[in-house]
Design a protein around this motif. Structure first.
Motif, PDB file in Angstrom:
ATOM      1  N   GLY A 541     -12.023  51.440  23.855  1.00 33.01           N
ATOM      2  CA  GLY A 541     -12.793  50.044  23.372  1.00 33.01           C
ATOM      3  C   GLY A 541     -14.178  50.165  23.130  1.00 33.01           C
ATOM      4  O   GLY A 541     -14.949  49.731  22.406  1.00 33.01           O
ATOM      5  N   LEU A 542     -14.964  51.049  24.020  1.00 33.55           N
ATOM      6  CA  LEU A 542     -16.556  51.420  24.088  1.00 33.55           C
ATOM      7  C   LEU A 542     -16.743  52.213  22.721  1.00 33.55           C
ATOM      8  O   LEU A 542     -17.801  51.692  22.127  1.00 33.55           O
ATOM      9  CB  LEU A 542     -16.992  52.268  25.077  1.00 33.55           C
ATOM     10  CG  LEU A 542     -18.231  52.511  25.315  1.00 33.55           C
ATOM     11  CD1 LEU A 542     -19.138  51.195  25.223  1.00 33.55           C
ATOM     12  CD2 LEU A 542     -18.566  53.259  26.335  1.00 33.55           C
ATOM     13  N   PHE A 543     -15.673  53.272  22.426  1.00 40.29           N
ATOM     14  CA  PHE A 543     -16.216  53.841  21.233  1.00 40.29           C
ATOM     15  C   PHE A 543     -15.941  52.988  19.948  1.00 40.29           C
ATOM     16  O   PHE A 543     -17.060  53.298  19.113  1.00 40.29           O
ATOM     17  CB  PHE A 543     -15.205  55.179  21.138  1.00 40.29           C
ATOM     18  CG  PHE A 543     -15.271  55.715  19.947  1.00 40.29           C
ATOM     19  CD1 PHE A 543     -16.293  56.822  19.835  1.00 40.29           C
ATOM     20  CD2 PHE A 543     -14.452  55.743  18.796  1.00 40.29           C
ATOM     21  CE1 PHE A 543     -16.353  57.785  18.706  1.00 40.29           C
ATOM     22  CE2 PHE A 543     -14.486  56.690  17.779  1.00 40.29           C
ATOM     23  CZ  PHE A 543     -15.464  57.702  17.681  1.00 40.29           C
ATOM     24  N   HIS A 544     -15.051  52.382  19.752  1.00 44.53           N
ATOM     25  CA  HIS A 544     -14.581  51.454  18.473  1.00 44.53           C
ATOM     26  C   HIS A 544     -15.649  50.352  18.540  1.00 44.53           C
ATOM     27  O   HIS A 544     -15.921  49.794  17.503  1.00 44.53           O
ATOM     28  CB  HIS A 544     -13.375  51.183  18.514  1.00 44.53           C
ATOM     29  CG  HIS A 544     -12.396  52.262  18.072  1.00 44.53           C
ATOM     30  ND1 HIS A 544     -12.564  52.890  16.851  1.00 44.53           N
ATOM     31  CD2 HIS A 544     -11.460  52.899  18.692  1.00 44.53           C
ATOM     32  CE1 HIS A 544     -11.636  53.900  16.775  1.00 44.53           C
ATOM     33  NE2 HIS A 544     -10.879  53.776  18.127  1.00 44.53           N
ATOM     34  N   LEU A 581     -15.989  36.155  26.402  1.00 44.36           N
ATOM     35  CA  LEU A 581     -15.001  35.768  25.485  1.00 44.36           C
ATOM     36  C   LEU A 581     -15.303  36.433  24.131  1.00 44.36           C
ATOM     37  O   LEU A 581     -14.399  36.995  23.523  1.00 44.36           O
ATOM     38  CB  LEU A 581     -15.136  34.536  25.198  1.00 44.36           C
ATOM     39  CG  LEU A 581     -14.099  33.726  24.129  1.00 44.36           C
ATOM     40  CD1 LEU A 581     -12.589  34.090  24.877  1.00 44.36           C
ATOM     41  CD2 LEU A 581     -13.959  32.206  24.072  1.00 44.36           C
ATOM     42  N   MET A 582     -16.539  36.798  23.864  1.00 41.98           N
ATOM     43  CA  MET A 582     -16.746  37.443  22.788  1.00 41.98           C
ATOM     44  C   MET A 582     -16.123  39.142  22.780  1.00 41.98           C
ATOM     45  O   MET A 582     -15.620  39.732  21.928  1.00 41.98           O
ATOM     46  CB  MET A 582     -18.249  37.649  22.528  1.00 41.98           C
ATOM     47  CG  MET A 582     -18.905  38.751  21.189  1.00 41.98           C
ATOM     48  SD  MET A 582     -20.609  38.912  21.354  1.00 41.98           S
ATOM     49  CE  MET A 582     -21.212  37.461  20.663  1.00 41.98           C
ATOM     50  N   ILE A 583     -16.702  39.654  23.869  1.00 42.54           N
ATOM     51  CA  ILE A 583     -15.967  41.227  24.263  1.00 42.54           C
ATOM     52  C   ILE A 583     -14.344  40.815  24.280  1.00 42.54           C
ATOM     53  O   ILE A 583     -13.755  41.877  23.640  1.00 42.54           O
ATOM     54  CB  ILE A 583     -16.546  41.700  25.619  1.00 42.54           C
ATOM     55  CG1 ILE A 583     -18.087  41.944  25.437  1.00 42.54           C
ATOM     56  CG2 ILE A 583     -15.948  42.924  25.934  1.00 42.54           C
ATOM     57  CD1 ILE A 583     -18.842  42.131  26.499  1.00 42.54           C
ATOM     58  N   ARG A 590      -9.806  44.520  28.901  1.00 48.24           N
ATOM     59  CA  ARG A 590     -10.440  45.352  30.087  1.00 48.24           C
ATOM     60  C   ARG A 590     -11.926  44.903  30.221  1.00 48.24           C
ATOM     61  O   ARG A 590     -12.374  44.834  31.126  1.00 48.24           O
ATOM     62  CB  ARG A 590     -10.026  46.819  29.778  1.00 48.24           C
ATOM     63  CG  ARG A 590      -8.646  47.098  29.968  1.00 48.24           C
ATOM     64  CD  ARG A 590      -8.243  48.330  29.518  1.00 48.24           C
ATOM     65  NE  ARG A 590      -6.556  48.796  30.010  1.00 48.24           N
ATOM     66  CZ  ARG A 590      -5.889  48.583  29.198  1.00 48.24           C
ATOM     67  NH1 ARG A 590      -6.087  47.918  27.975  1.00 48.24           N
ATOM     68  NH2 ARG A 590      -4.657  48.778  29.524  1.00 48.24           N
ATOM     69  N   TRP A 591     -12.600  45.378  29.072  1.00 49.05           N
ATOM     70  CA  TRP A 591     -14.054  45.140  29.146  1.00 49.05           C
ATOM     71  C   TRP A 591     -14.517  43.759  29.476  1.00 49.05           C
ATOM     72  O   TRP A 591     -15.504  43.146  29.928  1.00 49.05           O
ATOM     73  CB  TRP A 591     -14.483  45.686  27.610  1.00 49.05           C
ATOM     74  CG  TRP A 591     -14.895  47.038  27.738  1.00 49.05           C
ATOM     75  CD1 TRP A 591     -14.237  47.929  27.093  1.00 49.05           C
ATOM     76  CD2 TRP A 591     -15.842  47.723  28.334  1.00 49.05           C
ATOM     77  NE1 TRP A 591     -14.379  49.243  27.233  1.00 49.05           N
ATOM     78  CE2 TRP A 591     -15.744  49.161  27.956  1.00 49.05           C
ATOM     79  CE3 TRP A 591     -17.125  47.470  29.083  1.00 49.05           C
ATOM     80  CZ2 TRP A 591     -16.582  50.109  28.366  1.00 49.05           C
ATOM     81  CZ3 TRP A 591     -17.832  48.572  29.587  1.00 49.05           C
ATOM     82  CH2 TRP A 591     -17.542  49.824  29.285  1.00 49.05           C
ATOM     83  N   GLY A 592     -13.520  42.847  28.844  1.00 51.32           N
ATOM     84  CA  GLY A 592     -13.927  41.324  28.993  1.00 51.32           C
ATOM     85  C   GLY A 592     -13.775  41.135  30.663  1.00 51.32           C
ATOM     86  O   GLY A 592     -14.588  40.378  31.003  1.00 51.32           O
TER      87      GLY A 592
END
Length: 648
Positions: A541-544, A581-583, A590-592
């Motif tokens: 998720g961080l990469f994309h 919510l954006m994330i 997971r990031w959210g």
């Protein structure tokens, strides 16, 4: 032959109502029995209010709002009175099933005229206007004078629109842009026909006296104040009045915001010169053979220009703000225009006669063509993972807007709130009692405790068990009640500005969660589909999606900074919800969830550092828990909704 027509007849728009009236009259003149299917389009009346009051980027807004607040209710009531008296409508229908049952007795179904092939602001279709509910094997399907409203491509919905259009026996359009769109999707070259208002004279309607003895008529909303001022200058030069109908102009002698449909027609019939940037303003100036000048307009440019070019009226087109020439003010040759229109009138009538003829042979329809359900039509295809940072941010922003806006203005409608509340009165009463219990508990507790998740319970109950709009009403009541309990129980909350701000913040927080649960419980009522990347690992998720994640954390820092300077009694939970919510909508749950946990901890800590009333461990733990419940629900629900629709 029994014919049912369908179009935008439930909106409070003069042209939309009169084109439906004209089409039914022309068909009746051909010997058919005609009814208008009273499809209740998705809250377009509310959109009309917002549009007509012009709460937008324009210097006219203050005048239009001030002039229109008192006049618009009367205007909408009068338009409805015209519909009741002059339109032969069926009982109201709200969904595919109702439409299918209501239309079963008709031999032919005609959609049109007007912008029936358009999309809404979110790119969703209005499937019933494509006759998706009809029995294409048994009934004859036709589109008359269809318009796409500026849509030149449906994107991911091109295939389903092609399926819908291929079910039609006859298709005609009213502008070249829509003609090219239909040809691209189906290979068929639909004929160009006239708007039905040009096929009927409206002589049977008892029109009232004109608003003035001699006047210039303005029908349209001009973003440039210079345009209105210019029309007034022309009126003064000619020694006549300036009348504005449907919109307000500070330069007009008469502003007729509350004009009914017959008054609106009378304004056109007796005008000396018509200034307009609206399609039906041009149509009725032509019907009554009034001199007209057309201003360019973003929304109606394609259909206005098409008519002007087709009938050699370029001399009647006036760039916005420019003074018309003496030749333009001298008048126009109406006889030449009517002669040009004669062939088009004959072709249009001939098309309707062909539609009214029985089908020569039975049409075969495959099972795939027959199964076209509204909510499935508007299911967005899974998007290609956006690689560009700008596209990622735009995607996140669009999702955020849809969350609040689409919940109230969905492309699918439901029956009226009051009728469902009466029908399910026991469920409604249970929800109200639950709301009262939460309110009583809040009144007897420490006002510094966050009770928002408890208020969510009756709001969600009423939304999913009774009516989504009742959930909105309950959310508003919860927002007001919670803020007032604090206001009356503690001097720290006495500021009216603080109370008003907290009401807004509470409503947004509750409403967003309720709307998400509503989509989970009743997915067919939503035309917007979320496609979060819920299965990505943290590293993937961080990469994309590093741009969205970084932006979310920057917003988080900004909200914390704002809270450090703001009153500790100001509820800033909705601002914390935005980055979470954006994330979650783009990078996944997971990031959210990570950001949600940070936000849940940070908010109470900041309050504790600024006010000793929040320093109690029990208050802090309670508020952290309540915030975590809300924020995690916000983060997880879009992923659950997406997973449920995939498995279905």
């Amino acid at each position: 032959m029994r014919i049912g027509t369908i179009s935008f007849t439930d909106v409070d728009n003069y042209g939309a109502v009169l084109q439906a009236y004209a089409l039914s009259k022309v068909l009746e003149r051909e010997g058919h029995e005609v009814n208008i299917l009273d499809y209740q389009l998705p809250d377009l009346k509310l959109r009309d209010w917002l549009h007509l009051m012009h709460l937008s980027y324009t210097p006219h807004a203050p005048l239009t709002v001030a002039t229109g607040v008192s006049g618009l209710p009367a205007r909408f009531t009068r338009i409805e009175q015209f519909r009741k008296k002059h339109l032969d409508r069926t009982p109201p229908v709200w969904n595919d099933d109702d439409l299918r049952k209501m239309s079963a007795s008709y031999d032919t179904l005609i959609t049109g005229s007007d912008e029936i092939f358009r999309t809404d602001r979110q790119g969703n279709l209005f499937p019933p206007l494509f006759l998706n509910f009809a029995d294409a094997q048994r009934q004859k399907l036709a589109a008359y004078a269809a318009c796409s409203g500026g849509v030149t491509d449906y994107g991911g919905k091109n295939a389903v629109v092609a399926r819908l259009l291929n079910r039609f026996d006859h298709i005609s359009v009213r502008d070249a842009e829509t003609q090219a769109l239909v040809k691209k999707l189906t290979g068929r070259n639909p004929p160009l026909v006239l708007d039905p208002t040009l096929l009927w004279k409206f002589e049977e309607l008892p029109l009232p006296a004109p608003p003035a003895k001699d006047y210039l008529l303005v029908y349209g909303f001009f973003r440039s104040p210079r345009t209105d001022r210019m029309v007034r200058e022309i009126a003064d030069q000619l020694g006549v009045s300036m009348v504005s109908v449907g919109w307000a102009s500070k330069y007009a002698h008469h502003n007729l915001m509350a004009a009914d449909t017959l008054q609106w027609l009378s304004c056109f019939k007796h005008a000396r010169l018509v200034f307009t940037n609206c399609y039906h303003g041009l149509m009725f100036a032509t019907v009554y053979q009034r001199d007209f000048l057309v201003f360019e307009a973003d929304k109606a440019r394609s259909k206005l220009n098409d008519f002007i070019q087709r009938y050699s009226l370029s001399s009647r087109l006036l760039p916005t703000g420019e003074m018309p020439s003496p030749r333009q003010l001298a008048g126009m040759d109406h006889a030449a225009l009517q002669n040009q229109l004669q062939a088009s009138v004959a072709d249009s009538i001939e098309f309707l006669r062909a539609v009214g003829q029985p089908r020569e042979k039975q049409k075969s329809v495959t099972a795939d063509e027959a199964r076209l359900v509204s909510w499935e039509i508007n299911r967005s295809p899974v998007p290609v993972r956006p690689a560009e940072p700008q596209r990622q941010l735009k995607n996140a922003t669009v999702h955020l807007v849809h969350l609040v806006w689409e919940a109230l203005l969905s492309p699918l409608t439901c029956p009226p709130l009051l009728s469902q509340a009466r029908q399910r009165w026991q469920t409604t009463a249970a929800g109200i009692l639950l709301f009262a219990a939460v309110l009583w508990l809040h009144i007897g507790s420490n006002v510094h405790l966050l009770f928002l998740p408890l208020y969510l319970l009756p709001c969600i109950w009423l939304s999913i068990k009774v009516n989504p709009r009742l959930g909105v009403v309950a959310s508003l009541a919860a927002a007001i009640s919670g803020a007032l309990v604090q206001h009356f129980n503690n001097p720290d909350f006495k500021s009216l500005v603080l109370v008003a701000a907290n009401m807004v913040m509470r409503f947004v927080s509750i409403h967003v969660i309720v709307s998400l649960v509503e989509r989970l419980y009743r997915p067919k009522n939503s035309g917007v589909q979320f496609q979060p990347c819920g299965h990505d690992s943290l590293s993937t998720g961080l990469f994309h999606h590093w741009v969205v994640i970084l932006t979310g954390f920057i917003l988080y820092v900004g909200v914390v900074s704002l809270q450090l300077y703001a009153s500790p009694h100001l509820m800033l939970l909705p601002l914390y919800m935005i980055p979470c919510l954006m994330i979650a909508l783009v990078a996944g749950w997971r990031w959210g969830s990570i950001l949600a946990i940070l936000c849940a901890i940070t908010g109470p800590l900041v309050q504790m550092s600024k006010d000793s009333d929040y320093n109690s461990p029990s208050v802090m733990i309670w508020n952290m828990t309540m915030r975590l419940i809300v924020l995690l629900a916000l983060v997880l629900l879009p992923n659950i909704i997406h997973f449920k629709k995939r498995t279905n």
